[in-house]
Enzyme design. Structure first.
Site, PDB file in Angstrom:
ATOM      1  N   ASP A  17       0.812  -1.228   0.000  1.00  0.00           N
ATOM      2  CA  ASP A  17       0.000   0.000   0.000  1.00  0.00           C
ATOM      3  C   ASP A  17       0.840   1.271   0.000  1.00  0.00           C
ATOM      4  O   ASP A  17       0.452   2.291   0.575  1.00  0.00           O
ATOM      5  CB  ASP A  17      -0.982   0.020   1.193  1.00  0.00           C
ATOM      6  CG  ASP A  17      -1.854  -1.214   1.216  1.00  0.00           C
ATOM      7  OD1 ASP A  17      -2.183  -1.727   0.131  1.00  0.00           O
ATOM      8  OD2 ASP A  17      -2.197  -1.673   2.321  1.00  0.00           O
ATOM      9  N   LYS A  20       2.033   1.743  -5.222  1.00  0.00           N
ATOM     10  CA  LYS A  20       2.578   1.066  -6.421  1.00  0.00           C
ATOM     11  C   LYS A  20       1.673   1.285  -7.628  1.00  0.00           C
ATOM     12  O   LYS A  20       2.140   1.492  -8.741  1.00  0.00           O
ATOM     13  CB  LYS A  20       2.741  -0.446  -6.151  1.00  0.00           C
ATOM     14  CG  LYS A  20       3.752  -0.771  -5.066  1.00  0.00           C
ATOM     15  CD  LYS A  20       3.805  -2.252  -4.756  1.00  0.00           C
ATOM     16  CE  LYS A  20       2.553  -2.813  -4.139  1.00  0.00           C
ATOM     17  NZ  LYS A  20       2.235  -2.282  -2.792  1.00  0.00           N
ATOM     18  N   GLY A  44      -4.372  -4.656  -3.698  1.00  0.00           N
ATOM     19  CA  GLY A  44      -5.374  -3.648  -4.045  1.00  0.00           C
ATOM     20  C   GLY A  44      -4.623  -2.397  -4.459  1.00  0.00           C
ATOM     21  O   GLY A  44      -3.965  -1.762  -3.640  1.00  0.00           O
ATOM     22  N   HIS A  45      -4.650  -2.099  -5.744  1.00  0.00           N
ATOM     23  CA  HIS A  45      -3.866  -0.976  -6.269  1.00  0.00           C
ATOM     24  C   HIS A  45      -4.800   0.112  -6.778  1.00  0.00           C
ATOM     25  O   HIS A  45      -5.688  -0.157  -7.587  1.00  0.00           O
ATOM     26  CB  HIS A  45      -2.930  -1.458  -7.382  1.00  0.00           C
ATOM     27  CG  HIS A  45      -1.885  -2.422  -6.884  1.00  0.00           C
ATOM     28  ND1 HIS A  45      -0.899  -2.940  -7.676  1.00  0.00           N
ATOM     29  CD2 HIS A  45      -1.677  -2.946  -5.654  1.00  0.00           C
ATOM     30  CE1 HIS A  45      -0.131  -3.742  -6.946  1.00  0.00           C
ATOM     31  NE2 HIS A  45      -0.592  -3.773  -5.717  1.00  0.00           N
ATOM     32  N   GLN A 227       2.227  -6.276  -2.854  1.00  0.00           N
ATOM     33  CA  GLN A 227       2.705  -6.322  -1.456  1.00  0.00           C
ATOM     34  C   GLN A 227       4.007  -5.516  -1.307  1.00  0.00           C
ATOM     35  O   GLN A 227       4.216  -4.573  -2.052  1.00  0.00           O
ATOM     36  CB  GLN A 227       2.871  -7.775  -0.969  1.00  0.00           C
ATOM     37  CG  GLN A 227       1.559  -8.530  -0.801  1.00  0.00           C
ATOM     38  CD  GLN A 227       1.000  -9.140  -2.084  1.00  0.00           C
ATOM     39  OE1 GLN A 227       1.712  -9.801  -2.822  1.00  0.00           O
ATOM     40  NE2 GLN A 227      -0.268  -8.946  -2.348  1.00  0.00           N
TER      41      GLN A 227
END
Ligand code: GDP
Ligand code: IMO
Ligand code: MG
Length: 429
Positions: A17, A20, A44-45, A227
């Site tokens: 988080d 990225k 989750g991007h 990650q």
């Protein structure tokens, strides 16, 4: 833009988080391919471009542009329903994603998700606080050689042969070893997955060969890690990690592209740190301060919505990230969130039972006892948005000193500065 004919890798340097998605999107416009090489829909991007917000879990963050092909490499673990939903979400928003999915990528089944739940309960204080997406069990099945790959979804006979083994194995584990329940019938799973295979068939291919050809033709390839280093199964704070290697070196295993020629390895680093889930966290803020910073920074999980734990920048962690990833540069994000603090503590070492430690210990006992040693830097009161146009030197002095301090302590240049979530809120140095 900045990456002509280049292989560029983007990885998280902390606990995920870090931004990225934002930085991948920033670079993706000039790439022929944007590639995920590990993790799954535990990621989750977030991308904010042209006033639109997108939250992606499996599809690489270059998909918002028309140009790059999105590749989901063999090292990624795929929940086919989640992938189909994500494709549909993009189509509903006017994007027809150009995707290729590796035929060798392993597939997440409902029993992996049930196992994830049961394992988390079983592991108690040693659990990582998983996203419950079935990540550890599917990677474990891969290593047990019980796994089912995307290509198998296209061959019902072999799918049945493999599913009998994998299903019965998981069933016994969940119910007899872990005291959980799993009641989804075999035939229901089999039929659903044959159906997913039919829908995904147009995307499934040998992406390793596609990428090899692109590499030989000197096309721009951008790799997007999921990650972050402290969640890496080897170099992170084990066992409070995810189940893949999140480091840049894993692009080879996870996509089939050689690591011989990587031009840039960009470590995405949040100007403070956050952690969703369970593990020692030396620089974690106390409840009141954490609530403020969490709110200011919008620190709630993109995948699970869980409140993220937050803390000050940890240079012990970042220095290790520079080393084990071979970072060529750092992209420092969310500096805007730190505006308004009089002092900014930065952790330069750990005090562990009276001893100063400057490398991440392998020992969990030591990690649990680690107290941060802080150097207090001056904060800044305002961030002049004109720096976005005029450049780095228009950022506040104390902010530039914050950056100088980081560079000097971790021996890696900070070349990208992010002062807002939108694509254009980025300064190159
Ligand atoms: P990822 O998993 O590393 O892609 O990061 P996430 O998308 O899960 O979380 C990062 C969050 O910070 C997202 O909501 C981004 O929109 C946001 N973000 C990224 N960079 C910046 C920045 O420089 N400033 C601010 N305020 N938000 C940012
Ligand atoms: P992105 O790519 C933050 C964390 C989970 C848990 C541990 C193991 O958005 O940065 P898993 O479901 O992988 O078995 O969970 O890892 N985790 C993440 N934390 N960002 C992520 O991804 C994460 N993916 C997994 O919270 O502690
Ligand atoms: Mg995220």
């Amino acid at each position: 833009m900045a990456n002509q004919n280049k292989t560029v890798v983007i990885v998280g340097t902390q606990w995920g988080d870090e931004g990225k998605g934002k930085i991948t999107d920033f670079f993706a416009g000039d790439s022929a391919y944007v590639v995920r090489f590990q993790g799954g829909n535990n990621a989750g991007h977030t991308i904010i471009a042209n006033g639109e917000t997108y939250k992606l879990h499996l599809i690489p963050s270059g998909v918002i542009y028309n140009k790059p092909t999105s590749i989901i490499g063999n090292g990624v673990v795929i929940d086919p329903k989640a992938l189909l939903d994500e494709i549909q979400m993009l189509k509903n928003r006017g994007i027809n994603p150009n995707i290729l999915v590796s035929d060798r990528a392993h597939v997440i089944f409902p029993y992996h998700i049930a196992l994830d739940d049961a394992l988390t309960v079983h592991q108690g204080g040693l659990a990582a606080g998983s996203t419950k997406r079935g990540i550890a069990p599917v990677y474990a099945d891969k290593m047990f050689r019980n796994g089912i790959r995307m290509v198998d979804l296209l061959e019902p006979d072999i799918l049945r042969e493999k599913l009998i083994i994998s299903y019965s194995f998981a069933h016994v584990l969940i119910e007899r070893a872990l005291g959980g329940t799993f009641s989804v019938p075999f035939e229901e799973i089999f039929n659903n997955y044959v159906n997913y295979g039919k829908q995904l068939e147009p995307y499934i291919s040998d992406t390793s060969v596609v990428l090899y050809d692109a590499y030989k033709n000197s096309e721009n390839i951008l790799f997007e890690g999921a990650q972050g280093m402290s969640l890496d199964v080897d170099h992170g704070i084990y066992p409070h990690t995810t189940s893949s290697n999140t480091l840049a070196g894993n692009i080879s295993n996870g996509s089939g592209v050689t690591f011989r020629k990587i031009d840039r390895i960009i470590g995405i680093t949040k100007a403070y740190v956050s952690r969703v889930g369970q593990s020692p966290f030396p620089t974690e803020l106390g409840k009141k301060e954490a609530t403020e910073l969490r709110k200011k920074g919008g620190e709630f999980g993109t995948t699970t919505g869980r409140p993220r734990r937050v803390g000050w920048l940890d240079l012990v962690q970042l220095r290790q990230s520079v080393r084990v990833n071979g970072l060529t540069e750092i992209a420092l994000t969310k500096l805007d969130i730190l505006t308004g603090f009089e002092h900014l503590p930065v952790c330069v070492g750990y005090d562990i039972n009276g001893k100063t430690i400057t490398e991440m210990p392998a020992s969990l006992t030591m990690y649990r006892d680690a107290k941060p040693i802080y150097k207090n830097l001056s904060g800044w009161n305002e961030l002049d948005e004109s720096a976005l146009e005029k450049g780095y030197n228009y950022l506040p002095d104390s902010l530039r000193k914050y950056i100088d301090f980081i560079e000097q302590r971790v021996a890696c240049p900070v070349k990208i500065i992010s002062i807002g979530p939108q694509r254009h809120e980025t300064i190159l140095r």
